[in-house]
Design a protein around this motif. Structure first.
Motif, PDB file in Angstrom:
ATOM      1  N   MET A 192      50.275  -8.314 -24.474  1.00  0.00           N
ATOM      2  CA  MET A 192      50.440  -8.225 -25.926  1.00  0.00           C
ATOM      3  C   MET A 192      51.715  -7.451 -26.221  1.00  0.00           C
ATOM      4  N   ASP A 193      52.290  -7.748 -27.365  1.00  0.00           N
ATOM      5  CA  ASP A 193      53.458  -7.023 -27.837  1.00  0.00           C
ATOM      6  C   ASP A 193      53.123  -6.299 -29.131  1.00  0.00           C
ATOM      7  N   CYS A 194      53.843  -5.215 -29.381  1.00  0.00           N
ATOM      8  CA  CYS A 194      53.634  -4.464 -30.612  1.00  0.00           C
ATOM      9  C   CYS A 194      54.947  -3.787 -30.988  1.00  0.00           C
ATOM     10  N   ALA A 195      55.239  -3.749 -32.276  1.00  0.00           N
ATOM     11  CA  ALA A 195      56.432  -3.056 -32.738  1.00  0.00           C
ATOM     12  C   ALA A 195      56.153  -1.566 -32.856  1.00  0.00           C
ATOM     13  N   LEU A 232      45.467   1.618 -31.310  1.00  0.00           N
ATOM     14  CA  LEU A 232      46.450   2.704 -31.276  1.00  0.00           C
ATOM     15  C   LEU A 232      47.114   2.688 -32.641  1.00  0.00           C
ATOM     16  N   PRO A 233      46.871   3.654 -33.485  1.00  0.00           N
ATOM     17  CA  PRO A 233      47.263   3.539 -34.895  1.00  0.00           C
ATOM     18  C   PRO A 233      48.766   3.469 -35.148  1.00  0.00           C
ATOM     19  N   HIS A 234      49.537   4.173 -34.388  1.00  0.00           N
ATOM     20  CA  HIS A 234      50.993   4.176 -34.569  1.00  0.00           C
ATOM     21  C   HIS A 234      51.639   4.133 -33.185  1.00  0.00           C
ATOM     22  N   ALA A 235      51.795   2.944 -32.670  1.00  0.00           N
ATOM     23  CA  ALA A 235      52.273   2.795 -31.293  1.00  0.00           C
ATOM     24  C   ALA A 235      53.697   3.321 -31.134  1.00  0.00           C
ATOM     25  N   THR A 236      53.930   3.975 -29.992  1.00  0.00           N
ATOM     26  CA  THR A 236      55.270   4.434 -29.643  1.00  0.00           C
ATOM     27  C   THR A 236      55.687   3.771 -28.332  1.00  0.00           C
ATOM     28  N   LEU A 237      56.946   3.920 -27.984  1.00  0.00           N
ATOM     29  CA  LEU A 237      57.434   3.313 -26.747  1.00  0.00           C
ATOM     30  C   LEU A 237      56.670   3.841 -25.538  1.00  0.00           C
ATOM     31  N   ARG A 238      56.196   5.082 -25.617  1.00  0.00           N
ATOM     32  CA  ARG A 238      55.471   5.690 -24.502  1.00  0.00           C
ATOM     33  C   ARG A 238      54.074   5.102 -24.333  1.00  0.00           C
ATOM     34  N   ASP A 239      53.642   4.297 -25.292  1.00  0.00           N
ATOM     35  CA  ASP A 239      52.341   3.638 -25.168  1.00  0.00           C
ATOM     36  C   ASP A 239      52.427   2.350 -24.353  1.00  0.00           C
ATOM     37  N   THR A 240      53.615   1.967 -23.941  1.00  0.00           N
ATOM     38  CA  THR A 240      53.761   0.791 -23.083  1.00  0.00           C
ATOM     39  C   THR A 240      53.056   1.067 -21.754  1.00  0.00           C
ATOM     40  N   ALA A 241      52.059   0.237 -21.438  1.00  0.00           N
ATOM     41  CA  ALA A 241      51.214   0.491 -20.269  1.00  0.00           C
ATOM     42  C   ALA A 241      50.281  -0.697 -20.078  1.00  0.00           C
ATOM     43  N   GLY A 280      30.820   7.566 -10.370  1.00  0.00           N
ATOM     44  CA  GLY A 280      32.266   7.585 -10.555  1.00  0.00           C
ATOM     45  C   GLY A 280      32.899   6.255 -10.191  1.00  0.00           C
ATOM     46  N   LYS A 281      32.102   5.204 -10.164  1.00  0.00           N
ATOM     47  CA  LYS A 281      32.634   3.885  -9.857  1.00  0.00           C
ATOM     48  C   LYS A 281      32.952   3.152 -11.144  1.00  0.00           C
ATOM     49  N   LEU A 282      34.203   2.766 -11.279  1.00  0.00           N
ATOM     50  CA  LEU A 282      34.623   1.945 -12.400  1.00  0.00           C
ATOM     51  C   LEU A 282      35.091   0.606 -11.844  1.00  0.00           C
ATOM     52  N   THR A 283      34.709  -0.476 -12.514  1.00  0.00           N
ATOM     53  CA  THR A 283      35.148  -1.800 -12.102  1.00  0.00           C
ATOM     54  C   THR A 283      36.284  -2.225 -13.021  1.00  0.00           C
ATOM     55  N   PHE A 284      37.496  -2.173 -12.499  1.00  0.00           N
ATOM     56  CA  PHE A 284      38.682  -2.518 -13.277  1.00  0.00           C
ATOM     57  C   PHE A 284      38.937  -4.021 -13.210  1.00  0.00           C
ATOM     58  N   GLY A 285      39.277  -4.608 -14.339  1.00  0.00           N
ATOM     59  CA  GLY A 285      39.768  -5.984 -14.369  1.00  0.00           C
ATOM     60  C   GLY A 285      41.281  -5.954 -14.263  1.00  0.00           C
ATOM     61  N   GLN A 286      41.917  -7.004 -14.743  1.00  0.00           N
ATOM     62  CA  GLN A 286      43.373  -7.078 -14.663  1.00  0.00           C
ATOM     63  C   GLN A 286      44.050  -6.353 -15.814  1.00  0.00           C
ATOM     64  N   GLY A 287      43.287  -6.084 -16.891  1.00  0.00           N
ATOM     65  CA  GLY A 287      43.842  -5.339 -18.006  1.00  0.00           C
ATOM     66  C   GLY A 287      44.801  -6.121 -18.863  1.00  0.00           C
ATOM     67  N   THR A 288      45.264  -5.475 -19.932  1.00  0.00           N
ATOM     68  CA  THR A 288      46.256  -6.041 -20.855  1.00  0.00           C
ATOM     69  C   THR A 288      47.544  -5.237 -20.738  1.00  0.00           C
ATOM     70  N   ILE A 289      48.639  -5.947 -20.475  1.00  0.00           N
ATOM     71  CA  ILE A 289      49.940  -5.287 -20.462  1.00  0.00           C
ATOM     72  C   ILE A 289      50.424  -5.202 -21.903  1.00  0.00           C
ATOM     73  N   LEU A 290      50.462  -3.988 -22.426  1.00  0.00           N
ATOM     74  CA  LEU A 290      50.957  -3.784 -23.788  1.00  0.00           C
ATOM     75  C   LEU A 290      52.416  -3.335 -23.717  1.00  0.00           C
ATOM     76  N   THR A 291      53.262  -4.081 -24.393  1.00  0.00           N
ATOM     77  CA  THR A 291      54.669  -3.709 -24.476  1.00  0.00           C
ATOM     78  C   THR A 291      54.981  -3.333 -25.913  1.00  0.00           C
ATOM     79  N   VAL A 292      55.430  -2.105 -26.103  1.00  0.00           N
ATOM     80  CA  VAL A 292      55.830  -1.645 -27.435  1.00  0.00           C
ATOM     81  C   VAL A 292      57.348  -1.706 -27.492  1.00  0.00           C
ATOM     82  N   HIS A 293      57.869  -2.439 -28.465  1.00  0.00           N
ATOM     83  CA  HIS A 293      59.327  -2.593 -28.548  1.00  0.00           C
ATOM     84  C   HIS A 293      59.850  -1.960 -29.825  1.00  0.00           C
ATOM     85  N   PRO A 294      61.129  -1.546 -29.760  1.00  0.00           N
ATOM     86  CA  PRO A 294      61.722  -0.840 -30.925  1.00  0.00           C
ATOM     87  C   PRO A 294      61.766  -1.737 -32.165  1.00  0.00           C
TER      88      PRO A 294
END
Lengths: 113, 115
Positions: free
Chosen positions: B10-13, B75-84, B101-115
């Motif tokens: 996903m992308d976010c400004a 994330l109410p006000h995304a910043t560049l540091r929220d890219t993850a 303490g076992k967590l089953t992780f999937g592939q997740g969402t790559i969030l890119t915050v752009h200027p």
């Protein structure tokens, strides 16, 4: 309060060797979990220790083992290293048995040549 | 543990709200929804978790649908540091409130915050 500390941060081994990774949990935390992260398989659970006892184990071969000491520090060992063991190994600590967030360390990056 | 489904990316400004969806249609009554994120080459970082009520903390808000089959991390006000990479995880909580303490992780969402 210091976070979860993992050592070493980076290491290079050759096939057939063995490696030991160390994890010091946050002070007062008694549960430690280990994870392996690779580009192909993502984050996978290895095992979990609480009060020096293994409580849970993931689907990994017996070459992967671990232990926990009385001070809650934990080590994991991988014997007879294979190329596919190259990965980021992450340790996470939890205060105890109660629900709560896991606190992860920065990981130990292992490269097997 | 129940399986989760998330969009691959996903992308976010910058400055705008980032809304990350997660589907967990097979969630059981004793499973919580957890969100973690992982910034490149760092260990995963806890964000928030919830059972059935909406939750908010200093990092984010978690909206869980009434049937609990899906949730949204905001994330109410995304910043560049929220890219993850953002991971949605369901985690079993035992009758006594204990958990593993076992967590089953999937592939997740790559969030890119752009200027």
């Amino acid at each position: 309060k210091a976070g979860v500390t993992q050592t070493p941060r980076y290491l290079i081994k050759t096939r057939g060797q063995q490696v030991t990774l160390s994890c010091s949990p946050i002070s007062g935390h008694r549960s430690v979990s280990w994870y392996q992260q690779t580009p192909g398989q993502g984050l996978q659970f290895l095992f979990e220790y609480f009060s020096e006892t293994q409580r849970n184990k993931g689907n990994f071969p017996g070459r992967f083992s671990g232990r926990q000491f009385s001070n809650s520090r934990s080590e994991m060992n991988v014997s007879t290293l294979e190329l596919g063991d190259s990965a980021l190994y992450l340790c996470a600590s939890l205060p105890g048995l109660l629900t709560g967030e896991l606190f992860f360390g920065e990981g130990s990056r292992l490269t097997v040549l | 543990d129940a399986k989760t489904t998330q969009p691959t990316s996903m992308d976010c400004a910058e400055g705008r709200a980032a809304n990350l969806p997660c589907n967990h249609s097979t969630i059981s009554g004793n499973e919580y929804v957890y969100w973690y994120r992982q910034i490149h080459s760092q260990g995963p970082q806890y964000i928030i978790h919830g059972l059935k009520n909406n939750e908010t903390n200093e990092m984010a808000s978690l909206i869980i649908t009434e049937d609990r089959k899906s949730s949204t991390l905001i994330l109410p006000h995304a910043t560049l540091r929220d890219t993850a990479v953002y991971y949605c995880i369901v985690r079993v909580v035992n009758a006594g409130g204990t958990s593993y303490g076992k967590l089953t992780f999937g592939q997740g969402t790559i969030l890119t915050v752009h200027p």
